[in-house]
Design a protein around this motif. Structure first.
Motif, mmCIF file in Angstrom:
data_model
loop_
_atom_site.group_PDB
_atom_site.id
_atom_site.type_symbol
_atom_site.label_atom_id
_atom_site.label_comp_id
_atom_site.label_asym_id
_atom_site.label_seq_id
_atom_site.Cartn_x
_atom_site.Cartn_y
_atom_site.Cartn_z
ATOM 1 N N ALA A 486 0.980 -9.048 -6.382
ATOM 2 C CA ALA A 486 2.289 -8.747 -6.976
ATOM 3 C C ALA A 486 2.772 -7.360 -6.554
ATOM 4 N N GLN A 487 1.859 -6.405 -6.471
ATOM 5 C CA GLN A 487 2.230 -5.050 -6.049
ATOM 6 C C GLN A 487 2.634 -5.020 -4.573
ATOM 7 N N ILE A 488 1.886 -5.749 -3.748
ATOM 8 C CA ILE A 488 2.204 -5.799 -2.320
ATOM 9 C C ILE A 488 3.600 -6.389 -2.120
ATOM 10 N N LYS A 489 3.917 -7.420 -2.883
ATOM 11 C CA LYS A 489 5.240 -8.042 -2.791
ATOM 12 C C LYS A 489 6.322 -7.082 -3.267
ATOM 13 N N ALA A 490 6.047 -6.344 -4.343
ATOM 14 C CA ALA A 490 7.020 -5.382 -4.860
ATOM 15 C C ALA A 490 7.336 -4.314 -3.813
ATOM 16 N N ALA A 491 6.315 -3.854 -3.096
ATOM 17 C CA ALA A 491 6.535 -2.876 -2.030
ATOM 18 C C ALA A 491 7.347 -3.490 -0.896
ATOM 19 N N ALA A 492 6.958 -4.704 -0.478
ATOM 20 C CA ALA A 492 7.669 -5.372 0.624
ATOM 21 C C ALA A 492 9.134 -5.618 0.266
ATOM 22 N N ASP A 493 9.413 -5.929 -0.988
ATOM 23 C CA ASP A 493 10.793 -6.168 -1.410
ATOM 24 C C ASP A 493 11.624 -4.894 -1.396
ATOM 25 N N ASN A 494 10.965 -3.750 -1.290
ATOM 26 C CA ASN A 494 11.653 -2.475 -1.091
ATOM 27 C C ASN A 494 11.651 -2.061 0.381
ATOM 28 N N GLY A 495 11.245 -2.989 1.261
ATOM 29 C CA GLY A 495 11.216 -2.692 2.687
ATOM 30 C C GLY A 495 10.007 -1.879 3.111
ATOM 31 N N MET A 496 8.968 -1.848 2.273
ATOM 32 C CA MET A 496 7.770 -1.063 2.557
ATOM 33 C C MET A 496 6.613 -2.011 2.849
ATOM 34 N N ASN A 497 6.315 -2.174 4.116
ATOM 35 C CA ASN A 497 5.269 -3.119 4.522
ATOM 36 C C ASN A 497 3.914 -2.459 4.727
ATOM 37 N N SER A 498 3.881 -1.137 4.623
ATOM 38 C CA SER A 498 2.618 -0.408 4.689
ATOM 39 C C SER A 498 2.148 -0.088 3.269
ATOM 40 N N PHE A 499 0.830 -0.021 3.089
ATOM 41 C CA PHE A 499 0.298 0.362 1.782
ATOM 42 C C PHE A 499 -1.138 0.833 1.934
ATOM 43 N N LEU A 500 -1.607 1.530 0.892
ATOM 44 C CA LEU A 500 -2.978 2.006 0.800
ATOM 45 C C LEU A 500 -3.558 1.448 -0.487
ATOM 46 N N LEU A 501 -4.722 0.824 -0.406
ATOM 47 C CA LEU A 501 -5.369 0.264 -1.593
ATOM 48 C C LEU A 501 -6.420 1.233 -2.115
ATOM 49 N N TRP A 502 -6.392 1.434 -3.452
ATOM 50 C CA TRP A 502 -7.380 2.322 -4.049
ATOM 51 C C TRP A 502 -8.310 1.551 -4.965
ATOM 52 N N ASN A 503 -9.584 1.734 -4.714
ATOM 53 C CA ASN A 503 -10.645 1.324 -5.628
ATOM 54 C C ASN A 503 -11.769 2.322 -5.419
ATOM 55 N N ALA A 504 -12.061 3.097 -6.465
ATOM 56 C CA ALA A 504 -13.067 4.155 -6.318
ATOM 57 C C ALA A 504 -14.409 3.602 -5.876
ATOM 58 N N GLY A 505 -14.711 2.348 -6.250
ATOM 59 C CA GLY A 505 -15.966 1.723 -5.848
ATOM 60 C C GLY A 505 -15.878 0.979 -4.537
ATOM 61 N N ALA A 506 -14.707 1.031 -3.886
ATOM 62 C CA ALA A 506 -14.499 0.436 -2.554
ATOM 63 C C ALA A 506 -14.730 -1.065 -2.540
ATOM 64 N N LYS A 507 -14.347 -1.764 -3.610
ATOM 65 C CA LYS A 507 -14.465 -3.225 -3.665
ATOM 66 C C LYS A 507 -13.063 -3.812 -3.794
ATOM 67 N N TYR A 508 -12.667 -4.607 -2.801
ATOM 68 C CA TYR A 508 -11.270 -5.004 -2.686
ATOM 69 C C TYR A 508 -11.084 -6.521 -2.756
ATOM 70 N N GLN A 509 -9.885 -6.905 -3.224
ATOM 71 C CA GLN A 509 -9.523 -8.308 -3.400
ATOM 72 C C GLN A 509 -8.985 -8.866 -2.074
ATOM 73 N N GLY A 510 -9.881 -9.320 -1.243
ATOM 74 C CA GLY A 510 -9.470 -9.851 0.054
ATOM 75 C C GLY A 510 -8.506 -11.009 -0.068
ATOM 76 N N ALA A 511 -8.627 -11.795 -1.138
ATOM 77 C CA ALA A 511 -7.748 -12.957 -1.322
ATOM 78 C C ALA A 511 -6.304 -12.559 -1.547
ATOM 79 N N ALA A 512 -6.077 -11.292 -1.929
ATOM 80 C CA ALA A 512 -4.705 -10.824 -2.168
ATOM 81 C C ALA A 512 -4.026 -10.380 -0.879
ATOM 82 N N LEU A 513 -4.788 -10.334 0.210
ATOM 83 C CA LEU A 513 -4.287 -9.737 1.447
ATOM 84 C C LEU A 513 -4.009 -10.827 2.487
ATOM 85 N N PRO A 514 -2.744 -11.080 2.767
ATOM 86 C CA PRO A 514 -2.427 -12.060 3.812
ATOM 87 C C PRO A 514 -2.819 -11.531 5.178
ATOM 88 N N ALA A 515 -3.210 -12.406 6.045
ATOM 89 C CA ALA A 515 -3.586 -11.990 7.401
ATOM 90 C C ALA A 515 -2.384 -11.435 8.137
#
Length: 517
Positions: A486-515
């Motif tokens: 949902a956050q990635i879409k919110a950024a893209a809807d503002n014309g922002m296709n770049s982003f940085l993901l933060w997780n202090a433990g470095a564990k990320y939701q790969g399923a949320a990331l389109p190829a």
């Protein structure tokens, strides 16, 4: 710029035995340099005088061909000068006569009360350090001198000018100087289109752990991300690789968790960009070393001069952004990292501590506002980083778009120097009701979309991009692929296709990331 040409027109009558006006009538009140500035105009007094016995009743005065009124004043004529506009003018003094062979004597002068106006075009390059051409236009071309990067350039009749530099710096100074000595100085910021970057954060020590590192590399292999954000200097003040920066070694900050060149080569070999994060002014190692050495000027202080107690951050936690040595330490690390091959240098904690400004002291700040000093620090770093071919980013609080003084992050000012602004718009960090969102943490799309729209407005007119930090961790509300997506879409809807993901433990939701393509 206003140019006034004054013409003294005097009729020559001497050949006929009548008093000569050709050299007998003069205008008083005009300087010899024939240029009047704002101060001159405020005190302008013009009179017409003649030789003894001259018949001033027969003198007519015109301005730009139109009669102006005069009055006798102690053997002279006081000229009632109408309001003079910027531009060329002509003042004429003429003796009324019908005799032949009369001639006019002319004198010109300049009224200049307004600094020259510069219009500069954007200077964009395909890679930093490549040749760049600076183009612009100045008004009143014939009377303005222009320099680009300290060297004079020719100005065409229409006011246009250009200069090619064989190597593009981060910023190029352009000055225009008019006949009155007024100077207009502006900088052209050289920009390069920021590439689409989708990165995941990893600490320096996290790189040493296969359990943390390998899943991130796998996301890169699957083209879910195309960049890794790897810490250069972290919140503890530790420098992750074997830095050669003297102060880093002097204060014991160098930890050497990874070999910077090997890591960068490995990631570049995978087609992955490397974003190096430098936690700038939150630096316990530098703070403690400075306090031990009696150099508390390097620290943020309380009104009594003691090191500022940063609350949850600790007493010796925030260094002084206004101190030249603190600034140089961080920019030295940035320049070294860029030279090692980091694609981006991303400042974090490039701010003052939050809290009442009245309870903080920043030795050396003087009369400047904290946000002005911090923006200048980022500008100082820009040329050093770009000289090595790296982009420069600045991480900022989400509230900075509307409350720049709370932590001294002026977004438009930072955007003038940074290639991108990285707002931390984590839904869990917004108070209820911000941007009209009742529960930001449970409404990731709404809060991210609305807050990023504000940042888009703040950077408009600059060459800076917006690359938001997005939340990939749970705090109060569970965050899974749906919330991250949902956050990635919110950024893209503002014309922002770049982003940085933060997780202090470095564990990320790969399923949320389109190829990526």
């Amino acid at each position: 710029m206003a140019v006034v040409a004054v013409v003294v027109a005097c009729t020559a009558l001497g050949a006929f035995g009548v008093q000569s006006y050709s050299h007998g009538i003069r205008i008083e009140g005009l300087g010899g340099d024939a240029v009047l500035d704002r101060a001159d105009m405020a005190d302008l007094r013009l009179t017409v005088a003649g030789k003894e016995g001259a018949d001033l009743d027969r003198v007519r005065v015109t301005l730009d061909g139109k009669p102006v009124r005069t009055r006798p004043a102690g053997g002279r004529l006081a000229v009632r000068v109408p309001e003079l506009t910027e531009g060329e003018h002509e003042l004429a003094v003429r003796a009324d006569t019908v005799l032949p062979f009369a001639r006019d004597t002319k004198k010109k002068f300049t009224v200049d009360t307004v600094a020259p106006r510069l219009r500069l075009s954007d200077a964009r390059v395909e890679r930093f350090g490549a040749p760049v051409t600076v183009r612009g236009r100045v008004e009143d071309a014939g009377r303005v001198k222009v320099t680009v990067a300290g060297k004079p350039v020719s100005v065409a009749d229409d006011g246009s000018f250009s200069r090619r530099l064989e190597r593009s710096p981060g910023s190029i100074a352009v000055t225009a100087t008019d006949a009155g000595g007024h100077v207009t100085s502006e900088n052209v910021n050289v920009s390069m289109p920021y590439p689409v970057t989708r990165a995941a954060h990893l600490s320096a020590i996290g790189w040493t752990s296969p359990a943390l590192r390998d899943p991130i590399l796998e996301l890169a292999r699957k083209k879910r991300i195309n960049a890794v954000q790897l810490d250069i200097k972290d919140e503890l003040g530790e420098v992750g690789y074997a830095s050669e920066v003297p102060m880093a070694r002097e204060i014991g900050a160098v930890k050497g968790h990874y070999d910077a060149r090997k890591v960068i080569d490995q990631l570049h070999g995978m087609g992955v960009r490397v974003v190096g994060r430098i936690v700038a002014f939150r630096d316990p190692i530098l703070a403690e070393a400075s306090h031990r050495a009696g150099k508390d000027r390097r620290l943020v202080q309380d009104p009594s001069g003691e090191p500022y107690n940063g609350g949850s951050y600790g007493k010796l936690s925030f260094t002084n952004f206004a101190d030249p040595e603190v600034r140089k330490y961080n920019s030295d690390l940035a320049a070294e990292a860029a030279k090692l091959g980091f694609d981006d240098i991303l400042y974090d904690y490039v701010r003052r501590p939050d809290g009442d400004l009245a309870g903080l002291r920043f030795p050396g700040l003087g009369e400047k506002a904290p946000e002005e000093s911090i923006a200048e620090f980022v500008a100082e770093t820009r040329d050093r980083v770009r000289a090595e071919g790296a982009f420069l980013g600045a991480s900022v609080y989400g509230i900075a778009a509307t409350r720049p003084t709370e932590i001294a992050q002026d977004i438009p000012a930072l955007a003038e120097s940074a290639d991108y602004i990285a707002p931390m718009v984590y839904p869990s960090h917004w108070a209820a009701g911000e941007y009209g969102v009742t529960s930001p943490n449970s409404s990731p799309y709404d809060i991210v979309h609305r807050s990023l729209a504000d940042f888009a407005k703040q950077v408009k007119g600059t060459n800076s991009a917006v690359v938001p930090w997005l939340q990939d961790f749970s705090m109060g509300t569970h965050y899974g692929p749906e919330q991250v997506s949902a956050q990635i879409k919110a950024a893209a809807d503002n014309g922002m296709n770049s982003f940085l993901l933060w997780n202090a433990g470095a564990k990320y939701q790969g399923a949320a990331l389109p190829a990526m393509k």
